[in-house]
Scaffold this motif. Structure first.
Motif, short mmCIF file in Angstrom:
data_model
loop_
_atom_site.label_atom_id
_atom_site.label_comp_id
_atom_site.label_asym_id
_atom_site.label_seq_id
_atom_site.Cartn_x
_atom_site.Cartn_y
_atom_site.Cartn_z
N THR A 1 10.20 3.25 4.09
CA THR A 1 9.51 3.44 2.81
C THR A 1 8.01 3.44 3.09
O THR A 1 7.52 2.63 3.89
CB THR A 1 9.85 2.33 1.79
N CYS A 2 7.30 4.36 2.45
CA CYS A 2 5.87 4.55 2.71
C CYS A 2 5.08 4.48 1.41
O CYS A 2 5.59 4.77 0.33
CB CYS A 2 5.62 5.90 3.37
N GLY A 3 3.83 4.13 1.54
CA GLY A 3 2.95 4.06 0.39
C GLY A 3 1.89 3.01 0.60
O GLY A 3 1.93 2.23 1.55
N PRO A 4 0.90 2.96 -0.30
CA PRO A 4 -0.17 1.97 -0.17
C PRO A 4 0.32 0.56 -0.47
O PRO A 4 1.44 0.37 -0.95
CB PRO A 4 -1.20 2.43 -1.21
N THR A 5 -0.52 -0.42 -0.21
CA THR A 5 -0.20 -1.81 -0.51
C THR A 5 0.08 -1.96 -2.01
O THR A 5 -0.66 -1.43 -2.85
CB THR A 5 -1.37 -2.73 -0.11
N GLY A 6 1.14 -2.68 -2.34
CA GLY A 6 1.46 -2.92 -3.74
C GLY A 6 2.18 -1.78 -4.44
O GLY A 6 2.21 -1.74 -5.67
N SER A 7 2.76 -0.86 -3.68
CA SER A 7 3.45 0.27 -4.31
C SER A 7 4.95 0.04 -4.46
O SER A 7 5.68 0.93 -4.87
CB SER A 7 3.21 1.56 -3.51
N GLY A 8 5.42 -1.17 -4.11
CA GLY A 8 6.82 -1.49 -4.32
C GLY A 8 7.75 -1.15 -3.18
O GLY A 8 8.97 -1.10 -3.35
N HIS B 1 2.46 2.22 6.22
CA HIS B 1 1.36 2.54 5.31
C HIS B 1 0.89 3.97 5.58
O HIS B 1 0.03 4.22 6.43
CB HIS B 1 0.20 1.56 5.49
N THR B 2 1.50 4.93 4.88
CA THR B 2 1.07 6.33 4.95
C THR B 2 1.02 6.88 3.53
O THR B 2 1.58 6.31 2.59
CB THR B 2 2.02 7.17 5.79
N ASN B 3 0.33 8.00 3.35
CA ASN B 3 0.15 8.57 2.02
C ASN B 3 1.42 9.22 1.48
O ASN B 3 1.64 9.25 0.27
CB ASN B 3 -0.99 9.59 2.02
N ASP B 4 2.22 9.80 2.37
CA ASP B 4 3.44 10.46 1.90
C ASP B 4 4.50 10.38 2.99
O ASP B 4 4.26 9.88 4.09
CB ASP B 4 3.17 11.92 1.48
N LEU C 1 4.19 7.65 13.29
CA LEU C 1 5.07 7.16 14.35
C LEU C 1 4.72 7.79 15.69
O LEU C 1 4.76 7.14 16.74
CB LEU C 1 6.53 7.43 14.00
N ARG C 2 4.36 9.09 15.67
CA ARG C 2 3.95 9.73 16.91
C ARG C 2 2.67 9.10 17.44
O ARG C 2 2.52 8.88 18.65
CB ARG C 2 3.75 11.23 16.69
N THR C 3 1.75 8.75 16.53
CA THR C 3 0.51 8.09 16.93
C THR C 3 0.79 6.73 17.55
O THR C 3 0.06 6.28 18.45
CB THR C 3 -0.42 7.92 15.71
N LEU C 4 1.84 6.05 17.06
CA LEU C 4 2.20 4.74 17.57
C LEU C 4 3.01 4.81 18.86
O LEU C 4 3.54 3.80 19.33
CB LEU C 4 2.99 3.96 16.51
N GLY C 5 3.13 6.00 19.42
CA GLY C 5 3.74 6.13 20.74
C GLY C 5 5.23 6.38 20.74
O GLY C 5 5.86 6.34 21.82
N VAL C 6 5.84 6.63 19.58
CA VAL C 6 7.27 6.92 19.54
C VAL C 6 7.51 8.32 20.08
O VAL C 6 6.82 9.28 19.70
CB VAL C 6 7.82 6.79 18.10
N ASP C 7 8.48 8.48 20.95
CA ASP C 7 8.83 9.77 21.52
C ASP C 7 9.29 10.71 20.40
O ASP C 7 10.28 10.42 19.72
CB ASP C 7 9.95 9.59 22.54
N PRO C 8 8.58 11.83 20.16
CA PRO C 8 8.97 12.75 19.08
C PRO C 8 10.40 13.24 19.18
O PRO C 8 11.04 13.54 18.17
CB PRO C 8 7.97 13.91 19.23
N ASP C 9 10.94 13.32 20.40
CA ASP C 9 12.31 13.79 20.57
C ASP C 9 13.33 12.84 19.93
O ASP C 9 14.47 13.24 19.67
CB ASP C 9 12.64 13.93 22.07
N LEU C 10 12.91 11.58 19.71
CA LEU C 10 13.84 10.59 19.16
C LEU C 10 13.84 10.56 17.63
O LEU C 10 14.76 9.98 17.04
CB LEU C 10 13.47 9.19 19.68
N LEU C 11 12.83 11.16 17.01
CA LEU C 11 12.66 10.98 15.57
C LEU C 11 13.81 11.60 14.77
O LEU C 11 14.35 10.98 13.85
CB LEU C 11 11.32 11.58 15.12
N GLY C 12 14.19 12.83 15.09
CA GLY C 12 15.22 13.51 14.32
C GLY C 12 16.55 12.79 14.36
O GLY C 12 17.31 12.80 13.38
N GLY C 13 16.87 12.15 15.48
CA GLY C 13 18.17 11.51 15.60
C GLY C 13 18.19 10.05 15.21
O GLY C 13 19.27 9.44 15.15
N SER C 14 17.03 9.46 14.98
CA SER C 14 16.98 8.03 14.70
C SER C 14 16.65 7.68 13.25
O SER C 14 16.92 6.56 12.81
CB SER C 14 15.96 7.35 15.62
#
Length: 558
Positions: free
Chosen positions: A314-321, A411-414, A422-435
């Protein structure tokens, strides 16, 4: 006086038994005190306290238990100054009684030290002219609270406005606890999520954030500024002497019997220390149907959380539920057939049958370290309060790929921005679609007040922006007006706007696409955007287009 029936004489033996059973006195001490009673002509409790064989608080707790009354810890409970003003300060001092709070329009809770004094009860009933419900407090604490309560309501309010000097240190310190509790109590009643205490040249500006919007409250006397900040620091276990550096902490208070978690942030400013308190009431947990998702989105979200493994973000600013949404998912998953664990900062809702852990950075218990420990405890479902760093992000994705269902927030806008994050945080892009099972972005919009909302027909431009012209519809929308029911704001309560992005099927855009390209691919695959969900709620009369624009920033709606 409306209270439990109180006998005219209390059983000394019964008092002794209660103290011994609670471990507040020994049987030997009680026996010695009973032997001294005929000589000293004092009550058993008085003798035990005089001899330092027990404490005044222990006596008060035993009295409350003996007579079926509530014991009140006045160091932790704020006094309603409106209730206190029902009697004069001299009467309160002479009779050692204090009206604590209103239970209803015609009933008041009254704190006493001696619940066996029937004469005092009669005097209080006549003085108040209302129904009274007794509670018991430590005599010394009651005397001190009476003193600072009436000093707070007279000395401070009667001070000349051109005298900005601080109050006497002792008077200010004694008044600060009641002031903090009163502020939090008013904020909870108003439904506020935050309290802002902003020091100004001549007073302290008080504002509550209600339904996401700031609302002014009664300012605090400038002379209470330092004592107020110091009291909050004590409650949040911060350094009282440090006034040059920002600090943050947390504590718990109770309002109307419900626990309220308070996160405190203290920042140095030109006119003194600013304090911001974030309030979170633990009992306000929602079930999945209560979130307000459209039927299609709720079904897609349910499918995502019913998978045996994978990540739900779930993504959104602080206090968005965001956490509220994930806890609604946990409510479904916590069926007794799964092992469920959470690591949070702090634990926001307490769930039976769920192993819940709190982050404690001071001792090195971070999200990553706690998550590694949880993974060794054979969980099926894990809730991670927030992905803040590279290590946590990588562990979350690895856990999602190794047979665990992981719920977490970013904490992302959308929703599309979560992939880039997640890519910026070093997660292998190849893993995103399957995880990743799905990503939900959300915002909280104010509900239009049903008592005063005004109906109107949208302009042609607005209908085009809402894709309604081709459908041949003639919709009715509402605008906020304002009335006494909503505090003249036009809004009352909040509703969530959702954007749910399934990740499976987006293909190579997840590997190297920009946030805009991922967003466009998701929309082409049928994703309903935050703006479109806001339009849905506007057409249903739940909110307004103006509010949707304020939340999403899309000016095409106006």
């Amino acid at each position: 006086m409306e209270a439990a029936a109180i006998p005219q004489t209390a059983s000394a033996l019964r008092m002794g038994e209660l103290l011994v059973r609670a471990g507040h006195a020994t049987q030997e001490n009680v026996d010695q005190a009973l032997e001294l009673q005929p000589l000293l002509h004092k009550r058993l409790g008085e003798i035990l306290v005089d001899k330092a064989w027990t404490t005044p608080r222990a006596i008060a707790e035993a009295l409350a238990l003996q007579h079926g009354l509530e014991f009140v810890d006045l160091s932790q409970v704020g006094v309603d100054l409106g209730a206190a003003q029902l009697i004069k300060d001299r009467f309160a001092h002479d009779h050692q009684v204090l009206p604590l709070r209103f239970l209803s329009d015609d009933a008041v809770q009254v704190v006493v030290a001696d619940p066996t004094n029937l004469h005092t009860q009669d005097e209080v009933r006549l003085a108040l002219g209302k129904k009274c419900v007794l509670a018991v407090a430590d005599a010394a604490a009651l005397e001190s609270t009476i003193g600072r309560t009436y000093r707070l309501s007279t000395t401070v309010s009667d001070a000349a406005p051109d005298e900005p000097d601080e109050l006497d240190d002792e008077a200010a310190a004694e008044s600060a606890l009641d002031l903090v509790n009163a502020l939090i109590g008013r904020a909870v009643i108003a439904g506020a999520s935050d309290i802002h205490l902003d020091p100004q040249p001549r007073d302290v500006l008080v504002r509550f954030r209600v339904d996401g919007v700031m609302r002014a409250d009664e300012p605090v006397d400038k002379r209470m500024q330092n004592a107020l900040a110091a009291r909050i620091k004590v409650m949040a276990e911060l350094d009282i002497a440090e006034k040059r550096m920002p600090q943050d902490g947390s504590f718990v208070v109770y309002s109307s019997g419900r626990a309220v978690d308070v996160r405190a942030a203290v920042l140095p400013t030109k006119h003194g220390e600013q304090v911001v308190l974030r309030l979170l009431q633990r009992e306000q947990k929602l079930e999945l149907p209560d979130l307000g998702m459209s039927s299609e989105m709720e079904a897609a979200f349910a499918r995502a959380i019913e998978q045996p493994h994978g990540a739900v973000l779930t993504c959104g600013p602080t206090g968005s539920g965001k956490t509220t949404t994930l806890y609604a998912a946990l409510d479904v998953l916590n069926d007794g057939m799964r092992s469920v664990a959470t690591i949070e900062d702090p634990v926001e809702y307490q769930l039976p049958g769920v192993m819940q852990m709190e982050v404690h950075s001071r001792i090195g218990l971070t999200f990553a370290r706690g998550l590694r420990t949880i993974l060794r405890a054979d969980p099926d479902v894990i809730l991670v309060g927030e992905v803040r760093d590279e290590e946590t992000a990588q562990i979350v994705i690895q856990a999602a790929m190794t047979g665990h269902l992981v719920l977490t927030t970013l904490h992302t806008n959308d929703a599309a921005g979560a992939i880039a994050r997640l890519r910026t945080l070093g997660v292998d892009p190849d893993l995103l679609g399957g995880s990743i099972n799905c990503i939900v972005s959300q915002r909280l919009a104010r509900r239009v007040c049903v008592h005063c909302r005004e109906a109107y027909e949208p302009t042609q431009e607005q209908q085009i922006s809402m894709n309604l012209v081709s459908a041949g519809t003639n919709p009715t929308l509402y605008r906020a007006k304002g009335c006494l029911q909503c505090g003249n704001t036009g809004y009352s309560g909040r509703v969530a706007l959702y954007e749910l992005m399934p990740v499976h099927g987006l293909g190579r855009v997840l590997l190297e696409g920009s946030t805009e390209e991922i967003f466009e691919a998701a929309v082409s695959a049928g994703m309903r955007t935050l703006r479109e969900d806001g339009v849905r709620l506007s057409l249903a009369g739940v909110t307004t287009l103006e509010e949707v624009r304020r939340i999403t920033g899309d000016r095409r709606l106006l």
